[in-house]
Design an enzyme around this catalytic site. Structure first.
Site, PDB file in Angstrom:
ATOM      1  CG  ASP A  86      -3.261 -34.049  15.029  1.00  0.00           C
ATOM      2  OD1 ASP A  86      -3.268 -34.023  16.281  1.00  0.00           O
ATOM      3  OD2 ASP A  86      -4.064 -33.433  14.318  1.00  0.00           O
TER       4      ASP A  86
ATOM      5  CE1 TYR B 226      -4.239  -1.211  -0.283  1.00  0.00           C
ATOM      6  CE2 TYR B 226      -3.638  -2.661   1.531  1.00  0.00           C
ATOM      7  CZ  TYR B 226      -4.503  -2.310   0.510  1.00  0.00           C
ATOM      8  OH  TYR B 226      -5.635  -3.048   0.282  1.00  0.00           O
TER       9      TYR B 226
ATOM     10  CD  GLU C  59      -1.497 -30.621  14.434  1.00  0.00           C
ATOM     11  OE1 GLU C  59      -0.737 -31.603  14.535  1.00  0.00           O
ATOM     12  OE2 GLU C  59      -2.410 -30.562  13.589  1.00  0.00           O
TER      13      GLU C  59
END
Lengths: 405, 405
Positions: A283, A132, A231
């Site tokens: 996991d 920007y 996690e």
């Protein structure tokens, strides 16, 4: 561009002016920062100034100027197992000033100028903000953020050759780091006065410390024995609410999926500075293994120029391992592997130099594919909500040989 | 189920035992908690016990037992502008014990039993953990989390009639709240000892306070004048690094997109308890307006049973407003509205009772559609990275009438 606030302006301008007056001979104390940080800021300014000077010299000689950047692609990547992460090769691309490249050339120099200004003012910009800022550059403005990102990646790759990361160029990631709780005092500084701030990460109750975007200036005090990188937010909250960090004398860090740059860099710096092992608890599925853990440990293939700063080669995989599914009788708390899981696991075995170079991983991923299931860390709740605290983690931590590399 | 740790066990059991001995006459001090929290815990236990007792009485009378839950759908929703959020209507569904419903019936009772145990042990579970806990229930185990979520939603809807949220049932969201910095002391308690912990949110340097999953027990001390709820991490970091909370005497909260339950509830409680106005600072696009802001302020249509706890009806829309695009000359830092944006905006005008009931919003959204563009909060960087701090926010805060309702 970056206007300054009335009160702050005076000090900042003085600092800036001092720096300008003395060239690169400013002292760390004049800025009220740590020596380490200052050395990097100086290096950043030197890089930007020497690059700009080469362009200026060319122009004064009536020679079309040229900028050289490392090639950012897998074709220009070197992998050395002993180094532990992908590194940039020697390939370079040149960007000579021509009618076709003039806009991109100008944009590169302007983004470097913004960088210089931010170092001088101790400010920063996100990649989105940098995009920007260009809207006020007339014809040199970026039309899409992908354009400014590309130019920034080139500058970042260039800086990485000098051991400087994008954060040192003052372009910070949009996302901050994860949450943290445990036996750690983070030593930050007041962004206004530079005064030391001590943050005791045992003192947040059920809440936690949120790691900032940039962590280069942080220092640490700790008597913890290790770091656990977790996690999910739910598991982090469980371990924090039950003060696992106290009973196990450790530091808990929530990654929230694939860790952000700030999280990775924070873990790396903390682990390096305090010689702490890092245990990753995610996991048991190809995403946890091949995306989260692998990104944390060795970085990613398409960002070889930054892996040296952001990877945590000392990280080890605590679990959940495929063997844990059997050892902790989680079979009926698993889910079948999806097609995308199978593809990811097979890719890891076939194409990923990290997994291919560790026979333990080849064995583990092959076993997972054979079982055809995945197990989340929450699956341990099958044996009671706090089984993970009372049984699983203590047992795993007693037998670190069960960790995967 | 939830095994307890050796050291902790003694105290916990004593507390639990006391509670059991005295029925509902236990005192707040015996638990070392705030009166407020205890009253809710008692209410939760009463609800679970009276529900279970009704089932027991039926069975003893050889009558098939029945459970009654509010119907959770838009057809059973009432909207009253003065209340400010969707509310549950009077529709109820019955679940009688039959051969077909026996599994679901058992699951409902077991999930309520887990809830009771967690209240007694001052523990909690995520929805995912609750699903896994069932894996040890034999035939009553859930096969998919959607099953346990459905049962939990029913229990939650039932509890909401007594003014109890899912957090009081001890089922916590997976995600914690956003980050916070500013003039605020959060008063938490040590999860082990119940001792008071004071968290000074001005003292985190470039870092911040991460709001926990459950915020019901938190108390506050502040001399701030208002709360700013911010969409992006980048903008939050800018305001925090420049200590905007100090110069403007406020509290900064990062929502990170659509705020989580914990973030919404935290803002609601803080604002209610300390009578602080809440100003929402998000992108000027249909997502920022119709998803982020609307969810924060009035909640969502398909979760009417929880809006009363999680909405922040006192929130106002600071910006970026469509008028700001014109007033701050951001036209060349905008992007065209995408098809999905246009659809979302038209939906808001046509179907959303909140926007439909405020003519200022109808005007603003219509104007945005006419301009055909969207502007991010970072677009203000066009005028310099810190324009937002030095010009935009001070100007907006001087003219609160420019805020949208």
């Amino acid at each position: 561009m970056a206007k300054k606030k009335a009160a702050k302006k005076a000090t900042k301008k003085t600092t800036s002016a001092k720096r300008a007056d003395k060239g690169h001979d400013i002292t760390a104390t004049a800025l009220g920062r740590t020596t380490d940080l200052d050395a990097l800021d100086k290096k950043t300014l030197q890089l930007i100034e020497s690059t700009a000077r080469r362009v200026e010299v060319s122009i004064n000689k009536r020679v079309l100027p040229e900028l050289k950047f490392p090639i950012r692609s897998l074709s220009n990547v070197e992998y050395d197992k002993s180094v532990g992460h992908f590194e940039l090769g020697k390939g370079r691309k040149s960007r000579a000033l021509t009618v076709n490249t003039v806009r991109n050339f100008a944009q590169t120099l302007r983004l470097m100028a913004v960088s210089k200004e931010m170092v001088e003012n101790d400010d920063f910009a996100t990649k989105r903000e940098a995009y920007y800022v260009s809207k006020n550059w007339g014809d040199a403005k970026f039309n899409e953020q992908s354009e400014s990102d590309g130019v920034m990646d080139d500058i970042e790759a260039l800086a990485s050759l000098d051991g400087l990361s994008r954060e040192q160029l003052r372009y910070f990631p949009e996302e901050h780091g994860g949450s943290l709780a445990g036996n750690l005092v983070v030593i930050d500084r007041d962004p206004e006065t530079g005064a030391e701030i001590r943050i005791d990460c045992t003192a947040f109750g059920t809440g936690s410390y949120s790691i900032p975007h940039s962590v280069e200036h942080l220092e640490f005090e700790t008597d913890a024995k290790f770091i656990i990188a977790i996690e999910t937010g739910g598991m982090f909250q469980r371990l924090n609410n039950h003060k696992f960090w106290k009973s196990a004398s450790c530091i808990l860090i929530e990654m929230g999926g694939v860790p952000t740059r700030a999280t990775r860099r924070f873990i790396r710096r903390l682990s390096d500075n305090k010689k702490l092992p890092v245990y990753c608890f995610v996991d048991c599925d190809p995403y946890g293994i091949a995306n989260i853990y692998r990104t944390l440990k060795v970085g990613s293939g398409n960002a070889a120029h930054i892996n040296r700063f952001f990877c945590v080669p000392q990280a080890q995989f605590l679990g959940v391992t495929p063997q844990d599914i059997i050892d902790f009788k989680l079979e009926d708390a698993t889910h079948p592997l999806q097609t995308v899981d199978i593809k990811r696991a097979k890719d890891a075995l076939k194409n990923d130099p990290f997994f291919k170079s560790h026979k333990e991983w080849i064995k583990a991923i092959t076993a997972l594919l054979k079982m055809g299931v995945r197990a989340e860390q929450q699956a341990l709740a099958k044996w009671g909500l706090n089984f993970v605290i009372e049984e699983y983690l203590p047992k795993k931590l007693r037998d670190k040989k069960s960790f995967l590399p």
